[in-house]
Write a protein that holds these residues in place. Structure first.
Motif, PDB file in Angstrom:
ATOM      1  N   THR A 128      -0.173   7.143  25.489  1.00  0.00           N
ATOM      2  CA  THR A 128      -0.555   6.862  24.368  1.00  0.00           C
ATOM      3  C   THR A 128       0.289   5.692  23.625  1.00  0.00           C
ATOM      4  OG1 THR A 128       0.013   8.538  22.721  1.00  0.00           O
ATOM      5  CG2 THR A 128      -1.947   8.857  23.922  1.00  0.00           C
ATOM      6  N   PRO A 129      -0.290   4.822  22.461  1.00  0.00           N
ATOM      7  CA  PRO A 129       0.508   3.892  21.824  1.00  0.00           C
ATOM      8  C   PRO A 129       1.424   4.572  21.203  1.00  0.00           C
ATOM      9  CG  PRO A 129      -1.892   3.316  21.724  1.00  0.00           C
ATOM     10  CD  PRO A 129      -1.840   4.823  22.143  1.00  0.00           C
ATOM     11  N   MET A 130       1.521   6.015  20.839  1.00  0.00           N
ATOM     12  CA  MET A 130       2.593   6.522  20.043  1.00  0.00           C
ATOM     13  C   MET A 130       3.865   6.714  20.976  1.00  0.00           C
ATOM     14  SD  MET A 130       2.006   9.894  17.480  1.00  0.00           S
ATOM     15  CE  MET A 130       2.358  11.245  18.792  1.00  0.00           C
ATOM     16  N   VAL A 131       3.843   6.959  22.393  1.00  0.00           N
ATOM     17  CA  VAL A 131       4.823   7.266  23.108  1.00  0.00           C
ATOM     18  C   VAL A 131       5.031   6.186  24.100  1.00  0.00           C
ATOM     19  CG1 VAL A 131       4.317   9.639  23.021  1.00  0.00           C
ATOM     20  CG2 VAL A 131       3.500   8.214  24.874  1.00  0.00           C
ATOM     21  N   ALA A 132       4.488   4.855  23.698  1.00  0.00           N
ATOM     22  CA  ALA A 132       4.592   3.473  24.805  1.00  0.00           C
ATOM     23  C   ALA A 132       6.111   3.042  24.623  1.00  0.00           C
ATOM     24  CB  ALA A 132       3.747   2.463  24.127  1.00  0.00           C
ATOM     25  N   ARG A 133       7.050   3.197  23.668  1.00  0.00           N
ATOM     26  CA  ARG A 133       8.372   2.750  23.740  1.00  0.00           C
ATOM     27  C   ARG A 133       9.058   3.877  24.511  1.00  0.00           C
ATOM     28  NH1 ARG A 133      12.769   3.730  20.285  1.00  0.00           N
ATOM     29  NH2 ARG A 133      14.398   2.344  20.481  1.00  0.00           N
ATOM     30  N   LEU A 134       8.844   5.040  24.570  1.00  0.00           N
ATOM     31  CA  LEU A 134       9.509   6.020  25.466  1.00  0.00           C
ATOM     32  C   LEU A 134       9.128   5.836  26.683  1.00  0.00           C
ATOM     33  CD1 LEU A 134       9.867   9.708  24.589  1.00  0.00           C
ATOM     34  CD2 LEU A 134       9.057   8.903  26.838  1.00  0.00           C
TER      35      LEU A 134
ATOM     36  N   VAL B  68       1.124  12.273  13.968  1.00  0.00           N
ATOM     37  CA  VAL B  68       2.465  11.476  14.031  1.00  0.00           C
ATOM     38  C   VAL B  68       3.609  12.167  14.649  1.00  0.00           C
ATOM     39  CG1 VAL B  68       1.372   9.973  11.913  1.00  0.00           C
ATOM     40  CG2 VAL B  68       2.992  12.117  11.584  1.00  0.00           C
ATOM     41  N   GLY B  69       4.445  11.226  15.066  1.00  0.00           N
ATOM     42  CA  GLY B  69       5.631  11.750  15.460  1.00  0.00           C
ATOM     43  C   GLY B  69       6.817  11.190  14.856  1.00  0.00           C
ATOM     44  N   ALA B  70       8.050  12.077  14.848  1.00  0.00           N
ATOM     45  CA  ALA B  70       9.337  11.641  14.618  1.00  0.00           C
ATOM     46  C   ALA B  70      10.456  12.157  15.151  1.00  0.00           C
ATOM     47  CB  ALA B  70       9.460  11.943  13.027  1.00  0.00           C
ATOM     48  N   SER B  71      11.577  11.593  15.472  1.00  0.00           N
ATOM     49  CA  SER B  71      12.608  12.219  16.342  1.00  0.00           C
ATOM     50  C   SER B  71      13.895  12.123  15.576  1.00  0.00           C
ATOM     51  CB  SER B  71      12.632  11.565  17.741  1.00  0.00           C
ATOM     52  OG  SER B  71      13.859  12.274  18.231  1.00  0.00           O
TER      53      SER B  71
END
Length: 267
Positions: free
Chosen positions: A192-198, A94-97
C-alpha cells in the motif's frame, strides 16, 4: 478482478480509510459483491476519488474517525443514502516507527487516536445505528499481525492494534444479543502507499520477504477478500475472531528494526 458472487446484494456498507490502499480495495470488493458503499476518508478529495472510481452508487463521506460528532454524522449520511447500515469496516490507520525511548508523546497519541480511538468512536456510532434499526449486521475491524507479533520501533502501532483486537472481542460479546457480529482481519505486510518506501528499499523488502513463507507482500485485494467473507453470511457463525492474512509471516519472528529500516536515499 471482479468477484463472481452477489452474496452482499442489497446490503449497505460504510468503510473508513477508504481513500487509498486497503480501504479503497475493500470498497471495491464490497461493491463487486453487490453492496452499496459509503467511502469515508478524512481527505475529501480521496473519498470522492474512491467513490467515483467504483461508481455503482458509491458515495463519498468525509469525517475524522476519532471525532465523535463526525462519526455520528457520517453514519447518518450513510443511512440517508442507503436506508440502513448492514456492514461497517474500520480500516483507517496510520503508522510510525521509533524506538520506545525515542517516541514522542505526540507520535504515540496520533497513532492511538487513529488506529484505536478511531475504531472505538466509529464502532460506537455504527453499533448504535445497527441496534436501533434491528436485524443482523456486522462490524469488521482492520487489525494487524502486530496485534500479536511485537516489532522493534513499533510500540504505538503494536499497542493500538492489540487494542483493536480486544476492543472487537468485547464488542462481539456485548453486541451478539442484538444480532450484530464483530470480527477483524489482521493483515501482514501489504503493498500500500503507507509502506511504499519500505518496499522500495531492497534491504527492507528482502528482510520481510525472507520472513513470509509465501514470499510476497499481500495485495490490498487479498485483505478485501477476507473482509468480504467476514461481512457475508458465509461467516454467519463467526464473531469475536481475527482472521490473519499474512502469507504465513506470523509463524516467524518479525524482522528486526535494523534489517527492515530503509537505507538513506542516495545523495
Amino acid at each position: 478482478m471482479t468477484a463472481q458472487t452477489t452474496r452482499l446484494q442489497g446490503r449497505s456498507a460504510l468503510v473508513t480509510g477508504a481513500g487509498s490502499g486497503i480501504g479503497r480495495a475493500i470498497c471495491g470488493r464490497l461493491c463487486d459483491e453487490g453492496a452499496r458503499v459509503a467511502c469515508l476518508d478524512r481527505d475529501a478529495a480521496a473519498a470522492k476519488a474512491t467513490a467515483e472510481a467504483i461508481g455503482r452508487g458509491a458515495v463519498p463521506v468525509v469525517a475524522d474517525v476519532a471525532n465523535t460528532a463526525d462519526m455520528r454524522r457520517a453514519v447518518e449520511e450513510a443511512v440517508a443514502a442507503f436506508g440502513r447500515l448492514d456492514i461497517a469496516v474500520n480500516a483507517a490507520g496510520v503508522g510510525a516507527s521509533a524506538r520506545l525511548v525515542d517516541t514522542a508523546l505526540e507520535t504515540w497519541q496520533r497513532v492511538l487516536d487513529v488506529c484505536l480511538t478511531g475504531v472505538f468512536v466509529s464502532s460506537q456510532a455504527q453499533a448504535r445505528q445497527m441496534i436501533a434499526q434491528g436485524g443482523t449486521a456486522v462490524i469488521v475491524n482492520i487489525a494487524s499481525t502486530n496485534a500479536q507479533q511485537p516489532g522493534e520501533g513499533l510500540a504505538a502501532y503494536c499497542a493500538a492494534k492489540a487494542g483493536v483486537e480486544m476492543l472487537g472481542r468485547v464488542a462481539a460479546l456485548e453486541l451478539a444479543p442484538h444480532g450484530i457480529r464483530v470480527a477483524a482481519v489482521g493483515p501482514g505486510l501489504t503493498d500500500t502507499p503507507m509502506v511504499a518506501r519500505l518496499l522500495a528499499d531492497p534491504v527492507a523488502r528482502d528482510a520481510f520477504l525472507d520472513n513470509i513463507p509465501l514470499k510476497r507482500p499481500a495485495r490490498p485485494e487479498d485483505i478485501a477478500a477476507a473482509v468480504a467473507y467476514l461481512a457475508s453470511d458465509d461467516a454467519a457463525y463467526v464473531t469475536g475472531q481475527t482472521l490473519y492474512v499474512d502469507g504465513g509471516a506470523s509463524m516467524q519472528r518479525y524482522p528486526s528494526l535494523a534489517a527492515r529500516k530503509p537505507s538513506a536515499p542516495a545523495a
